[in-house]
Design an enzyme around this catalytic site. Structure first.
Site, PDB file in Angstrom:
ATOM      1  CB  SER A  46      -3.272   5.594   0.731  1.00 58.73           C
ATOM      2  OG  SER A  46      -2.685   4.404   0.260  1.00 58.73           O
ATOM      3  CD  GLU A  47       0.272   2.370   4.642  1.00 57.62           C
ATOM      4  OE1 GLU A  47      -0.888   2.833   4.712  1.00 57.62           O
ATOM      5  OE2 GLU A  47       0.533   1.167   4.843  1.00 57.62           O
ATOM      6  CG  ASN A  48       0.614   4.659  -1.479  1.00 63.15           C
ATOM      7  OD1 ASN A  48      -0.338   4.680  -0.711  1.00 63.15           O
ATOM      8  ND2 ASN A  48       0.465   4.591  -2.773  1.00 63.15           N
TER       9      ASN A  48
END
Lengths: 230, 217
Positions: free
Chosen positions: B45-47
């Site tokens: 998840s790119e966060n």
């Protein structure tokens, strides 16, 4: 060395009209709630805000937008805020949309003393318009300049009085890079402890980057998309 | 013709054991529901999370743990957490094995447009430009035509680009296509769909593979 301040109002002393700010957070996760409240109360105007998102109506940076405190946003995604949309369409607000990874790296570079870097992200798109491009080993790259800020406002889970910070979960996001890229970095933390209480092996942001720290209060930690499994 | 879940199901067949995978919002998110038996993949998840699990039960909701769509999530054993800069080092540095994302338009040269419609409120590109520039293996999941019935597989994108020459695989409600040498190659047909149906719905150059077959699940 005294970095500990009483509260957010004291922490943002010297933050003036027209300054450039970095605000940590992804969506509403890991945003400096106390500092935003203090800014809304103090009412500085014409601010340039570097933040991945722009809050929602009634919370986060959305509160600053409602008071017309923001002149320009530098963000990757701003879609959750009706007041934002209104100000943008009416021309009251300027927005510089930046790919998320490029935004993160611009902040990282700013804190690391690197003035610019080449990235393939955005090559051949409108993001690259007006920017230098270069072929390196057969691939085209765009030159992106670093970002720094007069004030970086970050939120951590735990911190000590020397400014060392530890984050929790995905609330880390943009906070560590922004902490490094502020001329004055303000950290608000849920737990503020004495030196020695945090394990040095677990520090995410060393205190050298943090000028002011305080224990935040009344964290709301609003959830944008509460999604549960049955 | 495939529904959204079946598109996700077909894409899930492309997963290989040990893959690190980034799934975009919408149909791509559904791919996680169809990970084949015996295949271990790690979701990024790119966060700032590797090892994303399912949505939490009500009592396990944690405001400090969300995915890139801002939904509350959980972590699986062996997860790791990191900053956005490190997250995009993984992406930009080519460490993510597969990215699945949606699109408004894909062109026969591999261009993709999925972030902006002129004249409409622009929300931003988020991490999409970084993902398409950083991952070699990208699968686009989308409907073959838009709501007005116009093809989304085009000679050239009409909307502002997200990335150039970066897409090589597309799964739509009509079939599975690859993009090679400036053309869409029809590899698999969705059940009940004919080659003529795909031709009629594809504006870009279409080549039917010699060994085109019906999609299997």
């Amino acid at each position: 060395m005294k970095k500990v301040v009483k509260n957010a109002t004291e922490a943002i002393k010297g933050l003036e009209n027209g300054m450039t700010l970095m605000l940590g957070g992804f969506g509403l996760c890991g945003i400096p709630e106390n500092c935003i409240s203090a800014l809304v109360k103090a009412g500085q105007k014409n601010l340039t805000c570097i933040s991945n998102n722009a809050g929602v109506d009634g919370f986060g940076i959305g509160l600053m937008l409602e008071q017309r405190q923001v002149k320009k946003m530098i963000s990757s995604y701003v879609g959750e805020n009706a007041e934002f949309e209104r100000q943008l369409l009416s021309g009251e607000l300027e927005v510089e949309l930046t790919p998320q990874g490029t935004l993160a790296e611009k902040c990282r570079a700013g804190g690391a003393g690197i003035p610019a870097f080449f990235t393939a992200t955005g090559y051949g798109t409108e993001v690259a318009e007006g920017k230098e491009t270069r072929e390196i080993n057969g691939r085209m790259y765009v030159l992106e300049e670093a970002l720094t800020a007069d004030f970086a406002l970050v939120k951590a889970w735990k911190g000590d009085t020397m400014g060392n910070l530890i984050f929790k979960g995905t609330a880390r996001n943009f906070n560590p890079m922004m902490a490094r890229a502020g001329k004055i970095t303000v950290a608000e933390v849920e737990e503020l402890v004495e030196p020695g209480e945090l394990d040095p092996n677990h520090i995410h942001v060393p205190g050298i980057y943090v000028q002011r720290i305080f224990k935040g209060t009344d964290y709301e930690k609003r959830i944008e998309q509460r999604t549960v499994s049955k | 013709m495939l529904d959204k879940n079946q598109i996700a199901q077909r894409i899930a067949k492309e997963l290989q054991d040990g893959y690190y995978v980034n799934l975009g919002i919408g149909i791509p998110t559904l791919v996680a529901n169809y990970i084949p038996e015996g295949i271990d993949v790690t979701l990024q998840s790119e966060n700032g999370l590797l090892g994303m699990g399912s949505f939490p039960t009500e009592e396990n909701v944690d405001a400090d743990l969300i995915n890139a769509g801002k939904q509350t999530v959980t972590m699986l054993p062996g997860s790791s957490l990191f900053s956005s800069a490190e997250s995009f080092e993984m992406i930009r540095g080519g460490h993510v094995d597969l990215t699945v994302l949606g699109a408004m338009e894909v062109a026969e040269n591999g261009d993709i447009a999925n972030w902006k419609i002129p004249g409409k409120m622009v929300k931003g590109m988020g991490g999409a430009m970084d993902l398409v520039a950083g991952t070699d293996n990208i699968i686009v999941a989308m409907m073959h035509t838009n709501r007005a019935g116009a093809s989304k597989l085009l000679k050239a994108c009409s909307l502002p680009l997200t990335g150039k020459n970066c897409i090589t695989k597309v799964v739509t409600n009509l079939g599975y296509l690859t993009i090679e040498n400036g053309a869409f190659i029809l590899r698999e047909l969705a059940p009940g769909v004919t080659i003529e149906d795909v031709k009629a719905a594809t504006e870009g150059k279409l080549i039917v593979a010699d060994d085109v077959k019906e999609m299997e699940f």
